[in-house]
Design an enzyme around this catalytic site. Structure first.
Site, PDB file in Angstrom:
ATOM      1  N   SER A 117      26.257 -23.193 -27.322  1.00  0.00           N
ATOM      2  CA  SER A 117      25.780 -23.445 -25.780  1.00  0.00           C
ATOM      3  C   SER A 117      26.975 -23.406 -25.022  1.00  0.00           C
ATOM      4  O   SER A 117      28.000 -24.111 -24.971  1.00  0.00           O
ATOM      5  CB  SER A 117      25.142 -24.807 -25.891  1.00  0.00           C
ATOM      6  OG  SER A 117      24.664 -25.041 -24.774  1.00  0.00           O
ATOM      7  N   HIS A 197      18.108 -17.413 -12.360  1.00  0.00           N
ATOM      8  CA  HIS A 197      18.826 -17.282 -10.796  1.00  0.00           C
ATOM      9  C   HIS A 197      19.158 -15.695 -10.776  1.00  0.00           C
ATOM     10  O   HIS A 197      19.874 -15.444  -9.590  1.00  0.00           O
ATOM     11  CB  HIS A 197      19.912 -18.141 -10.665  1.00  0.00           C
ATOM     12  CG  HIS A 197      19.617 -19.573 -10.563  1.00  0.00           C
ATOM     13  ND1 HIS A 197      18.991 -20.138  -9.269  1.00  0.00           N
ATOM     14  CD2 HIS A 197      19.237 -20.391 -11.444  1.00  0.00           C
ATOM     15  CE1 HIS A 197      18.829 -21.383  -9.776  1.00  0.00           C
ATOM     16  NE2 HIS A 197      18.643 -21.670 -10.886  1.00  0.00           N
ATOM     17  N   THR A 225      11.976 -17.172 -14.399  1.00  0.00           N
ATOM     18  CA  THR A 225      11.118 -18.019 -13.686  1.00  0.00           C
ATOM     19  C   THR A 225      10.221 -17.200 -12.820  1.00  0.00           C
ATOM     20  O   THR A 225      10.733 -16.087 -12.309  1.00  0.00           O
ATOM     21  CB  THR A 225      12.056 -19.269 -12.783  1.00  0.00           C
ATOM     22  OG1 THR A 225      10.770 -20.149 -12.284  1.00  0.00           O
ATOM     23  CG2 THR A 225      12.734 -18.596 -11.647  1.00  0.00           C
ATOM     24  N   LYS A 228      11.062 -18.693  -8.237  1.00  0.00           N
ATOM     25  CA  LYS A 228      12.336 -18.574  -7.534  1.00  0.00           C
ATOM     26  C   LYS A 228      12.328 -17.374  -6.673  1.00  0.00           C
ATOM     27  O   LYS A 228      11.332 -17.213  -5.542  1.00  0.00           O
ATOM     28  CB  LYS A 228      13.667 -18.831  -8.196  1.00  0.00           C
ATOM     29  CG  LYS A 228      13.653 -20.255  -8.598  1.00  0.00           C
ATOM     30  CD  LYS A 228      15.019 -20.561  -9.197  1.00  0.00           C
ATOM     31  CE  LYS A 228      14.913 -21.723 -10.091  1.00  0.00           C
ATOM     32  NZ  LYS A 228      14.655 -23.042  -9.629  1.00  0.00           N
ATOM     33  N   THR A 258      -2.763 -26.633 -20.422  1.00  0.00           N
ATOM     34  CA  THR A 258      -3.579 -25.648 -19.747  1.00  0.00           C
ATOM     35  C   THR A 258      -2.929 -24.587 -19.214  1.00  0.00           C
ATOM     36  O   THR A 258      -1.671 -24.447 -18.740  1.00  0.00           O
ATOM     37  CB  THR A 258      -4.173 -26.313 -18.683  1.00  0.00           C
ATOM     38  OG1 THR A 258      -4.832 -27.691 -19.358  1.00  0.00           O
ATOM     39  CG2 THR A 258      -5.054 -25.646 -17.647  1.00  0.00           C
TER      40      THR A 258
HETATM   41  C1  LIG Z   1      18.950 -22.283 -14.865  1.00  0.00           C
HETATM   42  C2  LIG Z   1      17.654 -22.704 -14.788  1.00  0.00           C
HETATM   43  N1  LIG Z   1      16.909 -22.508 -15.919  1.00  0.00           N
HETATM   44  C3  LIG Z   1      15.457 -23.157 -15.928  1.00  0.00           C
HETATM   45  C4  LIG Z   1      15.154 -23.641 -14.932  1.00  0.00           C
HETATM   46  C5  LIG Z   1      13.824 -24.037 -14.641  1.00  0.00           C
HETATM   47  O1  LIG Z   1      12.925 -23.198 -14.067  1.00  0.00           O
HETATM   48  P1  LIG Z   1      11.538 -23.325 -13.401  1.00  0.00           P
HETATM   49  O2  LIG Z   1      11.724 -23.988 -12.032  1.00  0.00           O
HETATM   50  O3  LIG Z   1      10.670 -22.182 -13.808  1.00  0.00           O
HETATM   51  O4  LIG Z   1      10.821 -24.667 -14.585  1.00  0.00           O
HETATM   52  C6  LIG Z   1      15.834 -23.745 -13.671  1.00  0.00           C
HETATM   53  C7  LIG Z   1      15.628 -24.378 -12.433  1.00  0.00           C
HETATM   54  O5  LIG Z   1      15.027 -24.743 -11.875  1.00  0.00           O
HETATM   55  C8  LIG Z   1      17.248 -23.461 -13.615  1.00  0.00           C
HETATM   56  O6  LIG Z   1      18.039 -23.517 -12.537  1.00  0.00           O
END
Ligand SMILES: Cc1ncc(COP(=O)(O)O)c(C=O)c1O
Length: 412
Positions: A117, A197, A225, A228, A258
């Site tokens: 990691s 990101h 995600t 964003k 859900t």
């Molecule tokens: C690098 C990273 N991974 C995962 C997440 C989580 O994503 P989500 O907001 O869709 O839960 C975030 C934050 O928001 C993030 O900055």
């Protein structure tokens, strides 16, 4: 302190700030939103959501396997798999859930698996790794050589999983993805990259840095995600049909919750489709980030050198960071949330500026002028001012050494 900033369609990045429920709202310019491209107010996305809401109603009405799968979910997963050039995709309630609940499944299916990691991995990845119970090795941030050393020291027959991000959200660094893939291939390790990101923002169609650098085929799992750059909500994974089917069948955070409301899936679907076709938004986003960085640097403000759209300004003290943020809001109607521990290590507190395609030159100038006044008001040192066109090396600060690595922070 959670600042109440209510967004208004058509006004982004301006929003309404209300201090207390009885006070009158005032307009502020938001400089810290992760709605990186303003897609949260895109009229086509809104129309798609209104249509879905009017036809399907509000919630999904069930988990994905018990009546919660609509055509919007299915189409969204197809679109996301295509975005990354992978066989399959799976949508989760958030990328936090996607990361945290899929890593334990992979580890469970690979008995004896060791997880590698990156030291700056996000909390959701760390949670997934911890929860998996696998032996874990932390490699220095973006250091493929260190990753190789750690792998060489382990049993060469043990299954291995490398977990890292493409764009790191707080420092704005970008992973040496090809180097990490080379190491992973030499040791027959699986690769899991978080492109949260980067999706929507990099690559010809918004498939992230792996798409920009033509590396998606070398990655086993991509997580992203919808909340964003895509401006909606939810998270997802893409990979081979076999891997995605295993996660679909075993990940508790996917099965026992859900499904995403169809209206949300419909909005995300529209947003992904739009961003696939509108590369000019990404170009404008990068141009705005470059302009902001050049102007901050020319003014002598201590920004971290980043190869991405994220613009961190180091303050280095939690109380100061909060006081400066309060003053920016009160005096200049500029909203920048202070970023403190545990999001960043103690001693590296910062402003994290997120320019978007709709931040104008006037807004950038207003922000830079306000920050310079603020630095003076708080007696903070400015760096020697330089012309925006001069080489950068002398006028960037570097990330202060962390007091504790993020891996340790989340153990607290
Ligand atoms: C690098 C990273 N991974 C995962 C997440 C989580 O994503 P989500 O907001 O869709 O839960 C975030 C934050 O928001 C993030 O900055």
């Amino acid at each position: 302190v959670f600042n109440t900033v209510t967004r208004q369609v058509g006004m982004f990045p301006v929003a309404q700030r209300q201090e207390t429920s009885s006070s009158t709202a005032r307009q502020v310019t938001v400089w810290c939103s992760n709605d990186y491209l303003g897609m949260g107010q895109n009229t086509q996305v809104i129309a798609a959501m209104q249509h879905s809401l009017g036809t399907c109603g509000t919630g999904a009405g069930g988990t994905r396997n018990i009546s919660g799968t609509t055509r919007y979910h299915v189409e969204l997963e197809r679109e996301l798999a295509d975005l990354h050039g992978h066989q399959s995709a799976l949508v989760f309630g958030s990328c936090y859930a996607a990361n945290a609940s899929s890593i334990p499944v992979l580890v469970k299916l690979l008995p004896g698996c060791i997880v590698y990691s990156d030291a700056k991995n996000h909390a959701s990845l760390i949670e997934g790794i911890r929860h998996s119970g696998a032996p874990r090795r932390i490699f220095r941030h973006n250091d493929a050589k260190h990753l190789e050393q750690l792998m060489q020291a382990d049993d060469r027959h043990a299954p291995k999983l490398v977990v890292f991000e493409s764009v790191y959200s707080m420092d704005g660094t970008i992973a040496p993805i090809a180097d990490i893939c080379d190491v992973a291939e030499r040791h027959q390790a699986m690769t899991f990259i978080d492109e949260v990101h980067a999706v929507g923002l990099y690559g010809q169609h918004g498939g992230g840095v792996t798409q920009r650098d033509k590396l998606a085929h070398r990655i086993d799992i991509i997580s992203g995600t919808l909340g964003k750059a895509f401006g909606v909500y939810g998270g997802y994974l893409t990979g081979s049909s076999c891997v995605i089917d295993a996660i679909r069948s075993l990940a508790a955070g996917f099965i026992f919750t859900t499904a995403l409301p169809p209206v949300v899936a419909a909005g995300a679907l529209e947003s992904v489709r739009i961003l696939k076709q509108h590369h000019q938004l990404r170009e404008r986003h990068q141009e705005r980030a470059a302009t902001l960085k050049a102007k901050l640097r020319a003014a002598g403000l201590p920004l971290l050198a980043t190869p991405s759209h994220i613009v961190p300004l180091i303050i280095g003290d939690a109380k100061l960071c909060k006081a400066m943020s309060d003053q920016l809001l009160a005096k200049y109607a500029i909203y920048v949330q202070p970023i403190n521990y545990p999001t960043v290590p103690i001693g590296s507190e910062r402003f994290r500026l997120t320019p978007s395609p709709v931040h104008t030159d006037a807004m950038i100038d207003q922000l830079v002028d306000a920050l310079v006044s603020l630095w003076r008001d708080f007696d903070m040192p400015l760096l020697p001012t330089v012309s925006a066109s001069l080489p950068a090396s002398s006028t960037f600060v570097s990330v202060p050494p962390p007091t504790r690595q993020s891996e340790e922070l989340y153990a607290l």
